[in-house]
Enzyme design. Structure first.
Site, PDB file in Angstrom:
ATOM      1  N   SER A 147       0.858  -1.154   0.149  1.00 35.51           N
ATOM      2  CA  SER A 147       0.028   0.131  -0.141  1.00 35.51           C
ATOM      3  C   SER A 147       0.875   1.200   0.001  1.00 35.51           C
ATOM      4  CB  SER A 147      -0.993  -0.111   1.375  1.00 35.51           C
ATOM      5  OG  SER A 147      -1.958   0.963   0.904  1.00 35.51           O
TER       6      SER A 147
ATOM      7  N   ASP B 292      -8.702  -6.451  -4.752  1.00 38.00           N
ATOM      8  CA  ASP B 292      -8.292  -5.069  -4.404  1.00 38.00           C
ATOM      9  C   ASP B 292      -9.108  -4.196  -5.162  1.00 38.00           C
ATOM     10  OD1 ASP B 292      -7.007  -2.824  -3.535  1.00 38.00           O
ATOM     11  OD2 ASP B 292      -4.981  -3.871  -3.376  1.00 38.00           O
TER      12      ASP B 292
ATOM     13  N   HIS C 139      -7.989  -5.370  -0.420  1.00 38.95           N
ATOM     14  CA  HIS C 139      -6.782  -4.680  -0.261  1.00 38.95           C
ATOM     15  C   HIS C 139      -5.588  -5.319   0.881  1.00 38.95           C
ATOM     16  CE1 HIS C 139      -3.800  -1.421  -0.649  1.00 38.95           C
ATOM     17  NE2 HIS C 139      -3.832  -1.148   0.461  1.00 38.95           N
TER      18      HIS C 139
END
Length: 377
Positions: free
Chosen positions: A143, A311, A341
């Site tokens: 991320s 995601d 995610h």
């Protein structure tokens, strides 16, 4: 030999002034970090340091949030590597950020400069320089941590041996900027925000931060997983289908999001949330480098890319784009999960396989020549 933090303990390292790419200065900055494993260098002078990059609301204690992956004999093996995880500049878990004291004795507040992902990496480079660490064996992150990892490979190829970029894109998309800006707006519309100068007021913009977390958390989870868990169920002993809408009569999913919001409000600073979310909006590996594909092609550090098939925040096609354009793709892997995610944090078995294979590829074991990585393109 660098003097490092005691194993598993939080330590603060002064790094001096940090200049941002937009021209501002963060004076007398400090970086918080954790360390596990013993520091060593090989005969070529390259260290065994593995740098881990946390996500937006993470911290430097990777042994907590990646507990299944980090430790003796685990995928990120502290018997072999010296593992370091910093708290990002602008954060609220020990590193200098909006809630820190300015050298003038007052809170930084809204005087804290806007930062980019590149600024975050530059601050980490200053941190390594301050410790006397000139090379790292690998950088790993997911991320926002994946964005920093990608920038490490682009900015400091002479420092980084290899990189594992997880669940992120080459740049922020318009959708990502939109959904993240909505979170910023939720905080800024809280009447306790005071344009970011709320630290001395005794009142935090908790309502706004909680609203931002509710929005964000839905992007961290898979749509199917959320629906299968909650559907249209009412929260226990509540009735959201009554004749008048009442805030305390909720669907089960509302209660879940309230819980997630309350947890974050207890541990995270709204000023840091706004600052770091804005940094994600600024993420663009191609800026001032001739565009995305040219910038990716110029990266010669070996890079493993992994993404999550469900995601919503960073769709898998964005990791496919990375893999098809990187100048030195080491491997590509897909995490198959309904979670969305957050699967790079929660799918421990798949992540264990991916990370073990990553280290096997960058440091082949002569006694185990059958090491491989699974490809899912």
């Amino acid at each position: 030999m660098p003097t490092l933090a005691p194993s598993g303990q939080l330590e603060i390292q002064a790094i001096g002034d940090v200049s941002t790419e937009a021209g501002a200065i963060i004076t007398n900055a400090e970086i918080a970090y954790h360390r596990w494993g013993e520091y060593r260098v090989d005969k070529e002078g390259r260290s065994n340091v593995v740098l881990i990059e946390h996500a937006l609301t993470g911290d430097s204690n990777a042994a907590d949030w990646w507990a299944d992956l980090l430790g003796p004999g685990k995928a990120i093996n502290t018997d072999i590597y010296c593992v370091i995880c910093t708290n990002v500049i602008g954060g609220c878990n020990g590193s200098t950020g909006p809630g820190s004291m300015h050298p003038d004795g007052n809170f930084w507040g809204n005087r804290f400069p806007a930062t980019s992902i590149r600024d975050q990496v530059n601050a980490e480079k200053q941190f390594l320089d301050a410790l006397g660490i000139t090379t790292v064996a690998a950088v790993l992150g997911g991320s926002m941590g994946g964005a920093r990892t990608l920038e490490w490979a682009a900015m400091y190829p002479e420092t980084v041996g290899a990189a594992a970029v997880l669940a992120v894109s080459a740049r922020a998309s318009a959708w990502q900027i939109g959904i993240q800006s909505a979170q910023i707006k939720a905080i800024e519309n809280d009447h306790h925000w005071h344009e970011g100068n709320y630290y001395e007021s005794g009142c935090n913009p908790a309502t706004g931060l909680g609203a931002a977390r509710r929005i964000a958390h839905l992007t961290y989870r898979g749509e199917l997983e959320i629906d299968e868990r909650f559907g249209t169920k009412a929260q226990k002993n509540e009735n959201p289908l009554g004749p008048y809408r009442k805030p305390d009569q909720r669907f089960a999913v509302e209660s879940y999001l309230d819980y997630q919001a309350d947890k974050l409000v207890q541990r995270f600073d709204a000023g840091s949330y706004v600052l770091l979310t804005d940094a994600l909006n600024r993420h663009d590996i191609g800026r001032d480098r001739g565009g995305l594909n040219k910038a990716l092609e110029s990266i010669k550090v070996p890079v493993l890319v992994a993404g999550v098939d469900t995601d919503i925040l960073y769709p898998y096609h964005q990791q496919e784009h990375l893999s098809r354009n990187l100048g030195n793709l080491l491997a590509m892997a897909k995490i198959v999960s309904p979670v969305g995610h957050d699967a790079f944090l929660t799918e421990s078995r798949q992540m264990d396989r991916i990370v073990r294979n990553f280290f096997s590829l960058i440091s082949p074991d002569e006694d185990n020549p059958s090491t491989y990585i699974e490809f899912y393109i």
